[in-house]
Design a protein around this motif. Structure first.
Motif, PDB file in Angstrom:
ATOM      1  N   PRO A  67       0.817  -1.219   0.000  1.00  0.00           N
ATOM      2  CA  PRO A  67       0.000   0.000   0.000  1.00  0.00           C
ATOM      3  C   PRO A  67       0.843   1.257   0.000  1.00  0.00           C
ATOM      4  O   PRO A  67       0.433   2.288  -0.552  1.00  0.00           O
ATOM      5  CB  PRO A  67      -0.792  -0.104   1.299  1.00  0.00           C
ATOM      6  N   ILE A  68       2.021   1.180   0.595  1.00  0.00           N
ATOM      7  CA  ILE A  68       2.858   2.369   0.636  1.00  0.00           C
ATOM      8  C   ILE A  68       3.399   2.666  -0.757  1.00  0.00           C
ATOM      9  O   ILE A  68       3.422   3.817  -1.207  1.00  0.00           O
ATOM     10  CB  ILE A  68       4.001   2.178   1.659  1.00  0.00           C
ATOM     11  N   ILE A  69       3.787   1.615  -1.447  1.00  0.00           N
ATOM     12  CA  ILE A  69       4.259   1.809  -2.820  1.00  0.00           C
ATOM     13  C   ILE A  69       3.120   2.341  -3.685  1.00  0.00           C
ATOM     14  O   ILE A  69       3.302   3.240  -4.503  1.00  0.00           O
ATOM     15  CB  ILE A  69       4.802   0.483  -3.383  1.00  0.00           C
ATOM     16  N   GLU A  70       1.961   1.775  -3.432  1.00  0.00           N
ATOM     17  CA  GLU A  70       0.781   2.219  -4.174  1.00  0.00           C
ATOM     18  C   GLU A  70       0.539   3.712  -3.954  1.00  0.00           C
ATOM     19  O   GLU A  70       0.279   4.467  -4.895  1.00  0.00           O
ATOM     20  CB  GLU A  70      -0.439   1.399  -3.692  1.00  0.00           C
ATOM     21  N   LEU A  71       0.665   4.097  -2.712  1.00  0.00           N
ATOM     22  CA  LEU A  71       0.458   5.495  -2.357  1.00  0.00           C
ATOM     23  C   LEU A  71       1.474   6.371  -3.078  1.00  0.00           C
ATOM     24  O   LEU A  71       1.153   7.445  -3.577  1.00  0.00           O
ATOM     25  CB  LEU A  71       0.572   5.657  -0.839  1.00  0.00           C
ATOM     26  N   GLN A  72       2.667   5.881  -3.134  1.00  0.00           N
ATOM     27  CA  GLN A  72       3.706   6.632  -3.831  1.00  0.00           C
ATOM     28  C   GLN A  72       3.359   6.831  -5.291  1.00  0.00           C
ATOM     29  O   GLN A  72       3.495   7.912  -5.835  1.00  0.00           O
ATOM     30  CB  GLN A  72       5.025   5.878  -3.741  1.00  0.00           C
ATOM     31  N   LYS A  73       2.906   5.722  -5.877  1.00  0.00           N
ATOM     32  CA  LYS A  73       2.598   5.795  -7.306  1.00  0.00           C
ATOM     33  C   LYS A  73       1.495   6.818  -7.577  1.00  0.00           C
ATOM     34  O   LYS A  73       1.607   7.641  -8.490  1.00  0.00           O
ATOM     35  CB  LYS A  73       2.167   4.426  -7.834  1.00  0.00           C
ATOM     36  N   SER A  74       0.450   6.742  -6.750  1.00  0.00           N
ATOM     37  CA  SER A  74      -0.647   7.682  -7.008  1.00  0.00           C
ATOM     38  C   SER A  74      -0.206   9.104  -6.727  1.00  0.00           C
ATOM     39  O   SER A  74      -0.627  10.034  -7.390  1.00  0.00           O
ATOM     40  CB  SER A  74      -1.863   7.308  -6.154  1.00  0.00           C
ATOM     41  N   THR A  75       0.660   9.239  -5.754  1.00  0.00           N
ATOM     42  CA  THR A  75       1.173  10.578  -5.472  1.00  0.00           C
ATOM     43  C   THR A  75       1.956  11.091  -6.672  1.00  0.00           C
ATOM     44  O   THR A  75       1.783  12.235  -7.106  1.00  0.00           O
ATOM     45  CB  THR A  75       2.106  10.539  -4.241  1.00  0.00           C
ATOM     46  N   ILE A  76       2.763  10.199  -7.195  1.00  0.00           N
ATOM     47  CA  ILE A  76       3.551  10.603  -8.358  1.00  0.00           C
ATOM     48  C   ILE A  76       2.654  11.004  -9.523  1.00  0.00           C
ATOM     49  O   ILE A  76       2.876  12.024 -10.183  1.00  0.00           O
ATOM     50  CB  ILE A  76       4.483   9.457  -8.795  1.00  0.00           C
ATOM     51  N   ALA A  77       1.637  10.190  -9.702  1.00  0.00           N
ATOM     52  CA  ALA A  77       0.726  10.481 -10.801  1.00  0.00           C
ATOM     53  C   ALA A  77       0.156  11.878 -10.663  1.00  0.00           C
ATOM     54  O   ALA A  77       0.102  12.651 -11.615  1.00  0.00           O
ATOM     55  CB  ALA A  77      -0.388   9.456 -10.844  1.00  0.00           C
ATOM     56  N   ARG A  78      -0.232  12.204  -9.454  1.00  0.00           N
ATOM     57  CA  ARG A  78      -0.850  13.510  -9.259  1.00  0.00           C
ATOM     58  C   ARG A  78       0.179  14.622  -9.303  1.00  0.00           C
ATOM     59  O   ARG A  78      -0.116  15.730  -9.703  1.00  0.00           O
ATOM     60  CB  ARG A  78      -1.617  13.507  -7.944  1.00  0.00           C
ATOM     61  N   LEU A  79       1.371  14.257  -8.887  1.00  0.00           N
ATOM     62  CA  LEU A  79       2.414  15.260  -8.963  1.00  0.00           C
ATOM     63  C   LEU A  79       2.681  15.622 -10.411  1.00  0.00           C
ATOM     64  O   LEU A  79       2.937  16.768 -10.752  1.00  0.00           O
ATOM     65  CB  LEU A  79       3.693  14.725  -8.320  1.00  0.00           C
ATOM     66  N   ARG A  80       2.654  14.576 -11.239  1.00  0.00           N
ATOM     67  CA  ARG A  80       2.861  14.834 -12.669  1.00  0.00           C
ATOM     68  C   ARG A  80       1.848  15.851 -13.140  1.00  0.00           C
ATOM     69  O   ARG A  80       2.152  16.793 -13.829  1.00  0.00           O
ATOM     70  CB  ARG A  80       2.678  13.548 -13.468  1.00  0.00           C
TER      71      ARG A  80
END
Length: 504
Positions: A406-419
């Motif tokens: 879940p933490i990796i998942e959170l990172q990914k979604s964060t990255i997506a939104r950061l993009r």
RNA sequence: GGCGACGUAGCCAAGUGGCAAGGCAGGGGUCUGCAAAACCCCGAUCAGCGGUUCAAAUCCGCUCGUCGCCUCCA
């Protein structure tokens, strides 16, 4: 310093007879896991010892293992292993559990099976003196030869007989006579003796070991209230009969028993919660706080809610341990708290009251620090009392097992939104880290730190929505982020499960 | 049946003759972008009844309730 003495039934001024305090605490019969009743008892005696040492006494602490008895033999037979192997296994478990609870080790841990010679010497002398007799390969203590038998547990031979749950055994002179030496049955461990092959009875090992290592008169003899009768009564009788004088112990200290629901927690009732089980969900500090929050002579009821409350209380104390040094203003004077603390402990180890002083001190340290006062020395006192006397560590709880996914998942979604938000520099950092492989639980920390950094950057740019989402999700994963004037700190552990926890 | 202990706020728990500690939970504030933490404010007449006392949660008696030991158990 006053200590309640079971023998006299009142608090008495404590003074050791010599330079060192001779303290003997009844240990476990190692045939099963330690449960939290054991934890309660040994934490209490640990605090008693710590306080005596804190007060400047040298303490010689001896605690036995009764590593031969019916239950060990029976269980070993069931498992098809030698009794000694079984005992050894649970002795190791005992040490692991107590170490985890920050219980100081005794100076000597004698074992019954290694003191057979001494035990036999005692039995022989008791027979010679007419305090014991041989009957069919067993040796029994003659309770009627000891005039004050029953004095410790406040009962009389007549009273005990009145209950008449005592089975009348023909080979004993008196039904209350108890075995010092037991004839072995075929297949059972046996040692040669003047009375035939056999093994020690229960009780005698404690007399032998305590007198061997500490002499004929102990300053303190401790144990759970369930040992008062028959164990300690018998121990006292045989020890004083052997020595021909008393007292065997100057102070008898008995702790109240832990209950689960409305019943005593005990091996025989099978309503056990092991130390291990508790430590999976709670810190050692929380367990110690739970135990020390009530008086040691009172019974204490275990509930998971109580443990959780203790965990939060522990967290409160940790907060003081790790917070800032305050300002340059007037220093907070800690000696009044210290005085009150000592006064409480001097009164029969009133840990509940001592703890209340610690909480008072905590609040006042926080307040003084907020007002710009100097709290360096006050915190020093706080830590000294909490750590040295009460045995709290106040260290951050271990990182709980975290689910990495879940933490990796959170990172990914964060990255997506950061993009989306075109925060390219952050993406670069995150991306670099994500390229690492071989991620496991132990590698989680850097990810959390990274997310924290990302979040701080977001906050700086007022992207609060996303920042809060990161915090909320981490919180659900058991990682708390706190924004303080000194920066954002992340914490993990049992005390940081989210308040409005998702359904368990 | 014998011996003993206990019954204090929603929960846990100190206090054994003179205005009822502390923790957790809860409510209201301060601080903070918001949270968290921290700090401030708010809560009980002490199982019931009777007695002793100028004064009782605290001593005595009775009642009710709970538990422990009397058999292995920290």
């Amino acid at each position: 310093m006053k200590i309640y003495n079971t023998l006299s039934g009142q608090k008495e001024e404590f003074q050791p007879q010599g330079d060192a305090v001779k303290m003997y605490v009844c240990g476990v019969t190692p045939y099963d896991e330690c449960h939290i009743g054991h934890a309660m008892s040994y934490v209490l005696f640990d605090v008693i010892r710590r306080y005596l040492e804190f007060r400047g006494y040298q303490v010689k602490h001896v605690q036995n293992f009764t590593d031969i008895d019916d239950k060990i033999i029976l269980r070993a037979q069931n498992q098809g292993i030698p009794p000694q192997e079984l005992a050894e296994r649970y002795i190791q478990r005992y040490f692991e559990d107590m170490d985890a609870l920050n219980v100081r080790r005794a100076h000597i841990y004698p074992r019954a099976t290694q003191e057979i010679e001494e035990i036999q010497r005692l039995v022989s002398v008791l027979v010679q003196k007419g305090h014991a007799y041989v009957s069919g390969g067993d040796v029994y203590f003659r309770v009627r030869s000891f005039p004050t038998y029953g004095q410790l547990s406040k009962r009389t031979l007549e009273g005990m007989m009145a209950g008449s749950r005592v089975e009348v055994e023909v080979e004993k002179e008196h039904p209350m006579d108890f075995a010092l030496w037991k004839k072995s049955r075929p297949g059972e461990p046996a040692w040669p003796s003047p009375w035939g092959p056999g093994r020690p009875g229960w009780h005698i090992e404690c007399s032998a070991m305590s007198m061997k290592y500490l002499g004929a008169t102990l300053d303190i003899h401790g144990g759970g209230q369930d040992l008062l009768f028959p164990h300690h009564e018998n121990e006292r009788a045989q020890s004083e009969a052997f020595a021909g004088a008393g007292p065997f112990a100057r102070f008898w200290i008995h702790n109240g028993l832990l209950r689960l629901g409305q019943e005593k927690m005990s091996k025989s009732l099978g309503n056990l919660i092991t130390v291990r089980e508790v430590l999976e969900h709670h810190s050692a500090d929380a367990l110690r706080l739970f135990v020390l929050g009530s008086h040691y002579r009172s019974p204490l009821s275990y509930t998971s809610e109580a443990l959780e409350a203790a965990e939060r209380a522990a967290e409160r104390l940790r907060q003081v341990a790790r917070s800032g040094k305050g300002g340059a203003g007037a220093p907070l004077e800690a000696s009044p708290y210290r005085e009150r603390f000592l006064q409480a402990m001097d009164d029969d180890f009133n840990t509940a009251q001592a703890l209340a002083v610690l909480f008072d001190l905590s609040r006042d340290i926080n307040r003084a620090a907020e007002e710009g006062g100097n709290v360096v020395l006050a915190r020093q006192t706080f830590l000294e009392l909490a750590r040295e006397v009460l045995g709290l560590t106040l260290e951050e709880p271990e990182m709980p097992p975290l689910n990495v996914a879940p933490i990796i998942e959170l990172q990914k979604s964060t990255i997506a939104r950061l993009r989306r938000d075109k925060l390219d520099w952050v993406i670069e950092q995150v991306g670099t880290l994500l390229n690492q492989d071989g991620v496991d639980v132990n590698d989680v920390r850097p990810y959390i730190n990274l997310l924290r950094e990302v979040r701080n950057a977001l906050r700086k740019d007022k992207h609060f929505e996303l920042a809060d989402e990161i915090r909320t999700k981490l919180s659900e994963l058991g990682v708390a982020l706190e924004d303080t004037p000194q920066g954002t700190v992340g914490r993990t552990g049992p005390g940081h499960r989210p308040k409005a926890a998702p359904p368990k």
